[in-house]
Design a protein around this motif. Structure first.
Motif, PDB file in Angstrom:
ATOM      1  N   LEU A   1      11.094-102.318 -63.938  1.00  0.00           N
ATOM      2  CA  LEU A   1      11.943-101.307 -63.306  1.00  0.00           C
ATOM      3  C   LEU A   1      11.237 -99.961 -63.302  1.00  0.00           C
ATOM      4  O   LEU A   1      10.506 -99.615 -64.238  1.00  0.00           O
ATOM      5  CB  LEU A   1      13.272-101.184 -64.043  1.00  0.00           C
ATOM      6  N   ASP A   2      11.457 -99.195 -62.240  1.00  0.00           N
ATOM      7  CA  ASP A   2      10.964 -97.827 -62.195  1.00  0.00           C
ATOM      8  C   ASP A   2      11.685 -96.997 -63.262  1.00  0.00           C
ATOM      9  O   ASP A   2      12.767 -97.373 -63.725  1.00  0.00           O
ATOM     10  CB  ASP A   2      11.213 -97.215 -60.813  1.00  0.00           C
ATOM     11  N   PRO A   3      11.103 -95.848 -63.666  1.00  0.00           N
ATOM     12  CA  PRO A   3      11.747 -95.049 -64.733  1.00  0.00           C
ATOM     13  C   PRO A   3      13.208 -94.716 -64.460  1.00  0.00           C
ATOM     14  O   PRO A   3      14.051 -94.800 -65.366  1.00  0.00           O
ATOM     15  CB  PRO A   3      10.876 -93.787 -64.778  1.00  0.00           C
ATOM     16  N   GLY A   4      13.522 -94.349 -63.210  1.00  0.00           N
ATOM     17  CA  GLY A   4      14.917 -94.012 -62.909  1.00  0.00           C
ATOM     18  C   GLY A   4      15.852 -95.183 -63.088  1.00  0.00           C
ATOM     19  O   GLY A   4      16.947 -95.043 -63.658  1.00  0.00           O
ATOM     20  N   TRP A   5      15.445 -96.351 -62.601  1.00  0.00           N
ATOM     21  CA  TRP A   5      16.252 -97.558 -62.784  1.00  0.00           C
ATOM     22  C   TRP A   5      16.385 -97.902 -64.269  1.00  0.00           C
ATOM     23  O   TRP A   5      17.461 -98.326 -64.725  1.00  0.00           O
ATOM     24  CB  TRP A   5      15.608 -98.732 -62.036  1.00  0.00           C
ATOM     25  N   ALA A   6      15.298 -97.749 -65.011  1.00  0.00           N
ATOM     26  CA  ALA A   6      15.334 -98.087 -66.440  1.00  0.00           C
ATOM     27  C   ALA A   6      16.284 -97.162 -67.200  1.00  0.00           C
ATOM     28  O   ALA A   6      17.048 -97.610 -68.072  1.00  0.00           O
ATOM     29  CB  ALA A   6      13.930 -98.023 -67.036  1.00  0.00           C
ATOM     30  N   TRP A   7      16.242 -95.864 -66.856  1.00  0.00           N
ATOM     31  CA  TRP A   7      17.165 -94.940 -67.506  1.00  0.00           C
ATOM     32  C   TRP A   7      18.608 -95.237 -67.100  1.00  0.00           C
ATOM     33  O   TRP A   7      19.536 -95.064 -67.895  1.00  0.00           O
ATOM     34  CB  TRP A   7      16.814 -93.494 -67.158  1.00  0.00           C
ATOM     35  N   PHE A   8      18.785 -95.688 -65.876  1.00  0.00           N
ATOM     36  CA  PHE A   8      20.128 -96.070 -65.436  1.00  0.00           C
ATOM     37  C   PHE A   8      20.649 -97.236 -66.263  1.00  0.00           C
ATOM     38  O   PHE A   8      21.832 -97.283 -66.619  1.00  0.00           O
ATOM     39  CB  PHE A   8      20.093 -96.430 -63.945  1.00  0.00           C
ATOM     40  N   GLY A   9      19.781 -98.188 -66.607  1.00  0.00           N
ATOM     41  CA  GLY A   9      20.183 -99.292 -67.479  1.00  0.00           C
ATOM     42  C   GLY A   9      20.607 -98.808 -68.847  1.00  0.00           C
ATOM     43  O   GLY A   9      21.587 -99.291 -69.423  1.00  0.00           O
ATOM     44  N   ALA A  10      19.847 -97.829 -69.390  1.00  0.00           N
ATOM     45  CA  ALA A  10      20.226 -97.254 -70.692  1.00  0.00           C
ATOM     46  C   ALA A  10      21.574 -96.550 -70.599  1.00  0.00           C
ATOM     47  O   ALA A  10      22.386 -96.594 -71.531  1.00  0.00           O
ATOM     48  CB  ALA A  10      19.149 -96.291 -71.176  1.00  0.00           C
ATOM     49  N   LEU A  11      21.826 -95.885 -69.453  1.00  0.00           N
ATOM     50  CA  LEU A  11      23.113 -95.207 -69.257  1.00  0.00           C
ATOM     51  C   LEU A  11      24.256 -96.212 -69.206  1.00  0.00           C
ATOM     52  O   LEU A  11      25.329 -95.973 -69.776  1.00  0.00           O
ATOM     53  CB  LEU A  11      23.071 -94.393 -67.962  1.00  0.00           C
ATOM     54  N   LEU A  12      24.043 -97.342 -68.534  1.00  0.00           N
ATOM     55  CA  LEU A  12      25.071 -98.377 -68.494  1.00  0.00           C
ATOM     56  C   LEU A  12      25.439 -98.840 -69.902  1.00  0.00           C
ATOM     57  O   LEU A  12      26.615 -99.069 -70.211  1.00  0.00           O
ATOM     58  CB  LEU A  12      24.576 -99.568 -67.675  1.00  0.00           C
ATOM     59  N   LEU A  13      24.439 -98.970 -70.759  1.00  0.00           N
ATOM     60  CA  LEU A  13      24.697 -99.378 -72.140  1.00  0.00           C
ATOM     61  C   LEU A  13      25.444 -98.282 -72.896  1.00  0.00           C
ATOM     62  O   LEU A  13      26.429 -98.554 -73.589  1.00  0.00           O
ATOM     63  CB  LEU A  13      23.384 -99.713 -72.836  1.00  0.00           C
ATOM     64  N   ALA A  14      24.978 -97.039 -72.760  1.00  0.00           N
ATOM     65  CA  ALA A  14      25.591 -95.927 -73.488  1.00  0.00           C
ATOM     66  C   ALA A  14      27.049 -95.725 -73.111  1.00  0.00           C
ATOM     67  O   ALA A  14      27.861 -95.316 -73.948  1.00  0.00           O
ATOM     68  CB  ALA A  14      24.799 -94.641 -73.230  1.00  0.00           C
ATOM     69  N   ALA A  15      27.394 -96.002 -71.843  1.00  0.00           N
ATOM     70  CA  ALA A  15      28.757 -95.762 -71.371  1.00  0.00           C
ATOM     71  C   ALA A  15      29.692 -96.923 -71.629  1.00  0.00           C
ATOM     72  O   ALA A  15      30.896 -96.805 -71.384  1.00  0.00           O
ATOM     73  CB  ALA A  15      28.730 -95.462 -69.871  1.00  0.00           C
ATOM     74  N   SER A  16      29.182 -98.032 -72.131  1.00  0.00           N
ATOM     75  CA  SER A  16      30.038 -99.195 -72.365  1.00  0.00           C
ATOM     76  C   SER A  16      31.018 -98.907 -73.502  1.00  0.00           C
ATOM     77  O   SER A  16      30.613 -98.498 -74.595  1.00  0.00           O
ATOM     78  CB  SER A  16      29.186-100.412 -72.733  1.00  0.00           C
ATOM     79  N   PRO A  17      32.308 -99.118 -73.294  1.00  0.00           N
ATOM     80  CA  PRO A  17      33.281 -98.847 -74.367  1.00  0.00           C
ATOM     81  C   PRO A  17      33.001 -99.613 -75.657  1.00  0.00           C
ATOM     82  O   PRO A  17      33.220 -99.086 -76.745  1.00  0.00           O
ATOM     83  CB  PRO A  17      34.611 -99.275 -73.745  1.00  0.00           C
TER      84      PRO A  17
END
Length: 500
Positions: A140-156
């Protein structure tokens, strides 16, 4: 001094927003974390950490003198998180020792008050970094990879388990570290023992994390040298695990969980699937469902794709048959070690679909998606009370402080939900009301009265009101006076046995 190159300046600017988000998330966790000795799991881990600090693997029961323990229910003096030993004198912990090891180590540096929260927050932040790194290694490109980390961080479920002394986020971290280290050991052989150490620690945290050996083996490849180094890295954790099990339970492969086979079975398959269908779109956003496409993706989009698929589905398949998976949304915490491959896999599939449709995501689109993820996560976390989990657990030390300030030292406390906290924070003798009949309680209460030891009760609302518990109606019969409350927890004094 040489001026920064345009490429370096651009890379620095791209890191500014993720770094700011990372900092804000850390501040959010530090504000809301409440890693206290609360219910069964948190108190179990903290009590285990104290045991390790004292160099013991069993703890003495706080028994009432003059009462033969052999004539009482086996769990009379046993708090949540322990099991009684055969001699009715000591008790053995049930929870694994991986997280307690880290808490005990941190306590030596920062003290017992700060150590649990520090360990949990650092693991939560590390989980985001590892999720990003996994995305990058998957292509994944850096932006996509950071988006994946954001998905994890926002998970309840990631949020709620990052705010309590629970082992689920550490399990995610060390499983992910093991797979990543195994994959990168193809280029850097010295990472093979790191992978072994990480997997051993993951198993110390939760024995079921041994499932990760499958994706680790795929990532490691067939190199005999790497496998030798991997086994070498596993040895410290394996030796500790075997030695502790032998000392505590009498056999190197026996754990405190005991015989768990009845907890798994095909009857749980239907309810488990329904729980996945209902809650995974909430916990991973609907985008997470694209991870199913990993089976279709194969190696076409990422060399790491098959590893991600096996990693995700071995954990998801295992817990599909677990009896507690469908109990409530937060029981999907057991799936957290599979969240990184599920999220990265979903993004790989999304990228592939976008390419086939001729859609080229721009920075503005990614920013809008990030905003939507944040709103989705914040709304659901608020709805599910994920933010308040740590503050809720703060009730336990507050109850313990109330009791120590107002009860005599020889008081006997009837409790269930609070027993782990009572063992950790106080020196009171307590009895498990839920493990005895009304007649057995009256027997103990009469002995306490004869010894001039007052009896009290510490009860959460469900222990009084829930038809499945009904403490006063079914167990703690007699006349009681309410002395006070700490939040929703009420404290009672036993005045007299029931009228004949």
């Amino acid at each position: 001094m040489a001026a920064a190159t345009p490429a370096a300046s651009a890379a620095g600017r791209r890191l500014q927003l993720p770094a700011l988000g990372f900092l804000l998330y850390g501040l959010f966790l530090a504000h809301f974390v409440g890693a206290y000795a609360g219910g069964s799991d948190p108190s179990g881990y903290l009590n285990n950490a104290r045991l390790l600090n004292e160099g013991r693997c069993v703890a003495p029961l706080r028994r009432l003198p003059g009462l033969d323990s052999a004539t009482l229910p086996p769990y009379t003096y046993v708090p949540l998180g322990f099991i009684p030993d055969a001699g009715h004198v000591t008790m053995t912990p049930t929870y694994p020792m991986g997280l307690p090891l880290m808490i005990a180590g941190a306590a030596a540096l920062v003290g017992w008050a700060a150590a649990p929260g520090l360990v949990i927050v650092l693991h939560s932040l590390a989980g985001l970094v590892l999720a990003w790194q996994l995305g990058r290694r998957a292509g994944l490109d850096p932006g996509w990879a950071w988006f994946g980390a954001l998905l994890l961080a926002a998970s309840p479920v990631y949020i709620i388990m990052s705010l309590q002394a629970m082992s689920d986020v550490p399990a995610l971290v060390w499983v992910t570290a093991a797979v990543l280290a195994a994959w990168r050991s193809r280029e850097r052989t010295w990472l093979a023992p790191v992978a072994g150490f990480a997997l051993a620690l993951a198993v110390l945290i939760r024995p079921a994390d041994l499932l990760a050996i499958l994706p680790v083996a795929m990532a490691m490849g067939r190199s005999r040298r790497r496998w030798t180094l991997f086994v070498f890295g596993c040895l410290p954790g394996a030796v500790f695990q075997g030695g502790f099990n032998l000392a505590a339970y009498g056999h190197i492969v026996t754990t405190g969980y005991g015989y768990v086979s009845p907890e798994f079975g095909p009857a749980n398959l239907g309810p488990g699937l329904l729980a996945y269908l209902r809650w995974l779109p909430v916990l991973l956003t609907p985008l997470g469902l694209l991870a199913l496409g990993l089976l279709w993706l194969g190696r076409r989009e990422s060399r790491l794709g098959p590893v991600l698929a096996v990693w995700a589905f071995v954990f998801a398949g295992f817990y599909l048959f677990y009896s507690h998976t469908h109990d409530d949304w937060w029981y999907l915490r057991f799936l957290l070690p599979a969240f990184p491959p599920l999220l990265v896999g979903a993004l790989l599939v999304a990228r592939r679909l976008a390419a086939r449709l001729g859609f080229v995501p721009r920075a503005a689109w990614l920013a809008a998606a990030a905003g939507a993820v944040l709103l989705h996560g914040a709304a659901w976390a608020h709805h599910l009370h994920a933010y308040t989990a740590g503050r809720h657990d703060q009730t336990y030390p507050e109850v313990a402080a109330w009791l120590q300030a107002r009860l005599p030292p020889d008081a006997v406390v009837a409790a269930m939900q609070a027993t782990g906290a009572l063992h950790y924070y106080t020196g009171f003798t307590f009895i498990r009301w839920d493990m005895m009949t009304a007649a057995e309680f009256q027997h103990i209460a009469a002995a306490c009265t004869a010894a001039r030891r007052p009896v009290y009760a510490v009860l959460f609302p469900f222990e009084i009101e829930d038809p499945a518990w009904r403490a006063f109606d079914q167990h703690l019969t007699g006349r009681w006076s309410r002395l006070g409350a700490v939040g929703e927890v009420t404290i009672w004094r036993f005045d007299a046995p029931p009228n004949p």
